[in-house]
Design an enzyme around this catalytic site. Structure first.
Site, PDB file in Angstrom:
ATOM      1  N   PHE A 177      35.946 -11.652 -13.565  1.00  0.00           N
ATOM      2  CA  PHE A 177      35.788 -13.005 -14.129  1.00  0.00           C
ATOM      3  C   PHE A 177      34.561 -13.073 -15.038  1.00  0.00           C
ATOM      4  CE2 PHE A 177      34.137 -17.480 -13.353  1.00  0.00           C
ATOM      5  CZ  PHE A 177      34.864 -18.016 -14.409  1.00  0.00           C
TER       6      PHE A 177
ATOM      7  N   ILE B 207      42.487  -8.973   1.772  1.00  0.00           N
ATOM      8  CA  ILE B 207      42.781  -7.581   1.405  1.00  0.00           C
ATOM      9  C   ILE B 207      42.461  -6.709   2.614  1.00  0.00           C
ATOM     10  CG2 ILE B 207      40.484  -7.199   0.392  1.00  0.00           C
ATOM     11  CD1 ILE B 207      41.952  -5.394  -1.731  1.00  0.00           C
TER      12      ILE B 207
ATOM     13  N   LYS C  20      35.470 -22.095  -3.913  1.00  0.00           N
ATOM     14  CA  LYS C  20      36.465 -21.306  -3.155  1.00  0.00           C
ATOM     15  C   LYS C  20      36.002 -19.858  -3.003  1.00  0.00           C
ATOM     16  CE  LYS C  20      41.041 -23.097  -4.267  1.00  0.00           C
ATOM     17  NZ  LYS C  20      42.202 -22.854  -5.133  1.00  0.00           N
TER      18      LYS C  20
ATOM     19  N   GLY D 116      36.161 -11.357   7.533  1.00  0.00           N
ATOM     20  CA  GLY D 116      37.321 -10.944   8.339  1.00  0.00           C
ATOM     21  C   GLY D 116      37.553  -9.443   8.224  1.00  0.00           C
TER      22      GLY D 116
ATOM     23  N   TYR E  17      27.916 -24.170  -6.671  1.00  0.00           N
ATOM     24  CA  TYR E  17      27.280 -22.869  -6.408  1.00  0.00           C
ATOM     25  C   TYR E  17      26.326 -22.978  -5.218  1.00  0.00           C
ATOM     26  CZ  TYR E  17      24.553 -18.611  -7.487  1.00  0.00           C
ATOM     27  OH  TYR E  17      23.913 -17.387  -7.439  1.00  0.00           O
TER      28      TYR E  17
ATOM     29  N   LYS F 282      27.047 -21.386  -1.577  1.00  0.00           N
ATOM     30  CA  LYS F 282      26.202 -20.312  -1.026  1.00  0.00           C
ATOM     31  C   LYS F 282      25.580 -20.739   0.302  1.00  0.00           C
ATOM     32  CE  LYS F 282      26.176 -16.984  -4.262  1.00  0.00           C
ATOM     33  NZ  LYS F 282      26.487 -15.566  -4.026  1.00  0.00           N
TER      34      LYS F 282
ATOM     35  N   THR G 179      16.980 -12.599 -11.249  1.00  0.00           N
ATOM     36  CA  THR G 179      16.882 -11.157 -11.488  1.00  0.00           C
ATOM     37  C   THR G 179      17.493 -10.838 -12.846  1.00  0.00           C
ATOM     38  OG1 THR G 179      17.010 -10.779  -9.128  1.00  0.00           O
ATOM     39  CG2 THR G 179      17.502  -8.901 -10.521  1.00  0.00           C
TER      40      THR G 179
HETATM   41  P1  NAD Z   1      27.643 -11.315 -12.163  1.00  0.00           P
HETATM   42  O1  NAD Z   1      28.368 -12.528 -12.622  1.00  0.00           O
HETATM   43  O2  NAD Z   1      27.323 -10.270 -13.163  1.00  0.00           O
HETATM   44  O3  NAD Z   1      28.407 -10.624 -10.963  1.00  0.00           O
HETATM   45  C1  NAD Z   1      29.329 -11.260 -10.132  1.00  0.00           C
HETATM   46  C2  NAD Z   1      30.564 -10.398 -10.045  1.00  0.00           C
HETATM   47  O4  NAD Z   1      31.491 -11.025  -9.146  1.00  0.00           O
HETATM   48  C3  NAD Z   1      31.277 -10.247 -11.389  1.00  0.00           C
HETATM   49  O5  NAD Z   1      31.634  -8.915 -11.616  1.00  0.00           O
HETATM   50  C4  NAD Z   1      32.510 -11.129 -11.234  1.00  0.00           C
HETATM   51  O6  NAD Z   1      33.599 -10.720 -12.032  1.00  0.00           O
HETATM   52  C5  NAD Z   1      32.777 -11.003  -9.743  1.00  0.00           C
HETATM   53  N1  NAD Z   1      33.564 -12.124  -9.210  1.00  0.00           N
HETATM   54  C6  NAD Z   1      33.382 -13.439  -9.406  1.00  0.00           C
HETATM   55  N2  NAD Z   1      34.306 -14.147  -8.748  1.00  0.00           N
HETATM   56  C7  NAD Z   1      35.086 -13.243  -8.098  1.00  0.00           C
HETATM   57  C8  NAD Z   1      36.222 -13.358  -7.256  1.00  0.00           C
HETATM   58  N3  NAD Z   1      36.750 -14.555  -6.948  1.00  0.00           N
HETATM   59  N4  NAD Z   1      36.796 -12.216  -6.775  1.00  0.00           N
HETATM   60  C9  NAD Z   1      36.280 -10.994  -7.108  1.00  0.00           C
HETATM   61  N5  NAD Z   1      35.202 -10.843  -7.898  1.00  0.00           N
HETATM   62  C10 NAD Z   1      34.615 -11.951  -8.385  1.00  0.00           C
HETATM   63  O7  NAD Z   1      26.290 -11.836 -11.477  1.00  0.00           O
HETATM   64  P2  NAD Z   1      25.094 -11.058 -10.769  1.00  0.00           P
HETATM   65  O8  NAD Z   1      23.849 -11.568 -11.358  1.00  0.00           O
HETATM   66  O9  NAD Z   1      25.349  -9.599 -10.728  1.00  0.00           O
HETATM   67  O10 NAD Z   1      25.189 -11.654  -9.296  1.00  0.00           O
HETATM   68  C11 NAD Z   1      25.720 -10.926  -8.202  1.00  0.00           C
HETATM   69  C12 NAD Z   1      25.545 -11.738  -6.924  1.00  0.00           C
HETATM   70  O11 NAD Z   1      24.156 -11.975  -6.689  1.00  0.00           O
HETATM   71  C13 NAD Z   1      26.227 -13.095  -6.973  1.00  0.00           C
HETATM   72  O12 NAD Z   1      26.810 -13.363  -5.727  1.00  0.00           O
HETATM   73  C14 NAD Z   1      25.090 -14.046  -7.239  1.00  0.00           C
HETATM   74  O13 NAD Z   1      25.343 -15.329  -6.703  1.00  0.00           O
HETATM   75  C15 NAD Z   1      23.931 -13.359  -6.530  1.00  0.00           C
HETATM   76  N6  NAD Z   1      22.648 -13.752  -7.147  1.00  0.00           N
HETATM   77  C16 NAD Z   1      22.255 -13.252  -8.339  1.00  0.00           C
HETATM   78  C17 NAD Z   1      21.067 -13.686  -8.912  1.00  0.00           C
HETATM   79  C18 NAD Z   1      20.571 -13.149 -10.228  1.00  0.00           C
HETATM   80  O14 NAD Z   1      19.534 -13.625 -10.709  1.00  0.00           O
HETATM   81  N7  NAD Z   1      21.176 -12.164 -10.844  1.00  0.00           N
HETATM   82  C19 NAD Z   1      20.285 -14.644  -8.253  1.00  0.00           C
HETATM   83  C20 NAD Z   1      20.747 -15.156  -7.047  1.00  0.00           C
HETATM   84  C21 NAD Z   1      21.920 -14.691  -6.481  1.00  0.00           C
END
Ligand code: NAD
Ligand code: UDP
Length: 324
Positions: free
Chosen positions: A38, A65, A93, A104, A147, A151, A177
């Site tokens: 996505f 899955i 969701k 699970g 969001y 979370k 990050t």
């Molecule tokens: P990102 O958007 O690059 O990575 C999220 C990944 O999840 C993407 O590859 C996306 O395609 C996938 N994804 C989204 N919805 C999905 C679904 N329904 N099924 C399968 N895959 C799905 O963002 P990121 O910065 O790499 O963040 C990774 C995780 O770390 C996230 O959960 C985010 O909430 C958490 N996080 C990141 C930061 C940051 O600053 N980077 C800060 C706080 C939390």
């Protein structure tokens, strides 16, 4: 030799997930990367595709899955405000149903499972810096709630699975990050400013620019996540992971301009609703429990990120898949 583990990384093709996969594959583990792409693209993990200990599955975590794993990292969730607000119901969701499906799976496999939570659980904080004991100030009705509340609910689910099913769970609260492989059009401040500087567009500061964030380089973050998963003390968290160096958004803009040598002007745009005014992690717990603290200063991490942004073709990156 360290034990080889089967590790599932949900959201493994994303910015952080792809680095995590890389670290785990390099350590010799058998890695399954699961993603619906996505907010990411295959190019983030294409260099791992031919390896015998890496497998890529296109799958949406809101569907169950059946896979086998010893450890599960749950990173699947859009993370940038523009991405998670694009389809807010799907975002909620993903955090709720996605977490239930990953929990699970871990329960069936008796696997350890780590949740990538966020500093957004603190909302617009009125305690500064934020320790894990602070319960937050989130607007349940606002644009960020899909969001933030998703979370927060996921954290509750992780704790309930632990209490009810005695599962080994781990929760990390990630603060802003940045680094190579951020999506150049994700709208986050670091990717926006670097892209704007490199293309000569104006640098867009939302609001006064006096709001603060604390920026952690991705290598430091991934190291902390792995230490958290590996800790043998059954330390569940939640634990803050971030770099306590705090900067105003205006300071960040000026730093990016200096490091890129850009001639971009700085312009003001309206501040989005519920934008947190300040954010800085208290990382005492991470230091004590994981013997971890970040090593990469902002200017050094930004230089590496700028080099990567210079190396990519922006036209190869698309906005999130339309869902309506
Ligand atoms: P990102 O958007 O690059 O990575 C999220 C990944 O999840 C993407 O590859 C996306 O395609 C996938 N994804 C989204 N919805 C999905 C679904 N329904 N099924 C399968 N895959 C799905 O963002 P990121 O910065 O790499 O963040 C990774 C995780 O770390 C996230 O959960 C985010 O909430 C958490 N996080 C990141 C930061 C940051 O600053 N980077 C800060 C706080 C939390
Ligand atoms: N921001 C900005 N200009 C941009 C993008 C973001 O001034 O082009 C601001 C945003 O309003 C927020 C901060 O930078 O105050 C961090 O935004 P980001 O979307 O990266 O993450 P957040 O921490 O808000 O989730």
């Amino acid at each position: 030799m360290a034990k080889i583990k089967r590790v599932l990384v949900a959201g493994g093709a994303g910015f952080l997930g792809s680095h995590l996969c890389e670290r785990l594959v390099t350590a010799g583990h058998d890695v399954i990367c699961l993603d619906n792409f996505f907010t990411s693209q295959k190019s983030n993990v294409s260099h791992l595709l031919g390896l015998p200990n890496f497998e890529l599955i296109r799958h949406d975590v809101i569907e169950p899955i059946i896979l086998e794993a010893d450890e599960v990292y749950n990173l699947a969730c859009p993370a940038a405000p523009g991405h998670y607000q694009y389809n807010p119901i799907k975002t909620m969701k993903t955090s709720l149903v996605g977490s239930i499906n990953m929990l699970g799976l871990a329960k069936r496999c008796r696997a350890k499972i780590l949740q990538a939570s966020t500093s957004e659980v603190y909302g617009d904080p009125d305690v500064h810096p934020q320790p894990e004991t602070y319960r937050g100030n989130v607007n349940t009705l606002g644009l960020r709630a899909c969001y933030d509340e998703g979370k927060r609910a996921a954290e509750s689910l992780f704790m309930d699975y632990r209490r009810v099913h005695k599962m080994p769970v781990r929760i990390v609260r990630i603060f802003n990050t940045y680094g190579p492989r951020m999506h150049p059009f994700d709208g986050r401040v670091v990717s926006n400013f670097i892209r704007q500087a490199l293309t000569g567009e104006p640098i867009t500061i939302f609001g006064s620019g006096n709001q603060t964030r604390s920026f952690c380089y991705r290598d430091d973050l991934v190291e902390a996540m792995i230490r958290m998963m590996d800790n043998e003390n059954d330390f569940v968290g939640p634990v803050n992971i971030g770099n306590p160096g705090e900067f105003t958004i205006r300071e960040l803009a000026e730093l990016v301009i200096r490091l890129t040598g850009a001639s971009s002007e700085i312009i003001s745009k309206p501040l989005p609703a519920d934008d947190p005014r300040q954010r800085q992690p208290d990382i005492s717990l991470a230091k004590a429990q994981l013997d971890w603290e970040p090593k990469v200063p902002l200017a050094e991490g930004l230089k590496k990120t700028i080099d990567w942004f210079r190396s990519i073709d922006f036209e190869q990156y698309r906005p999130p898949t339309p869902m309506y």
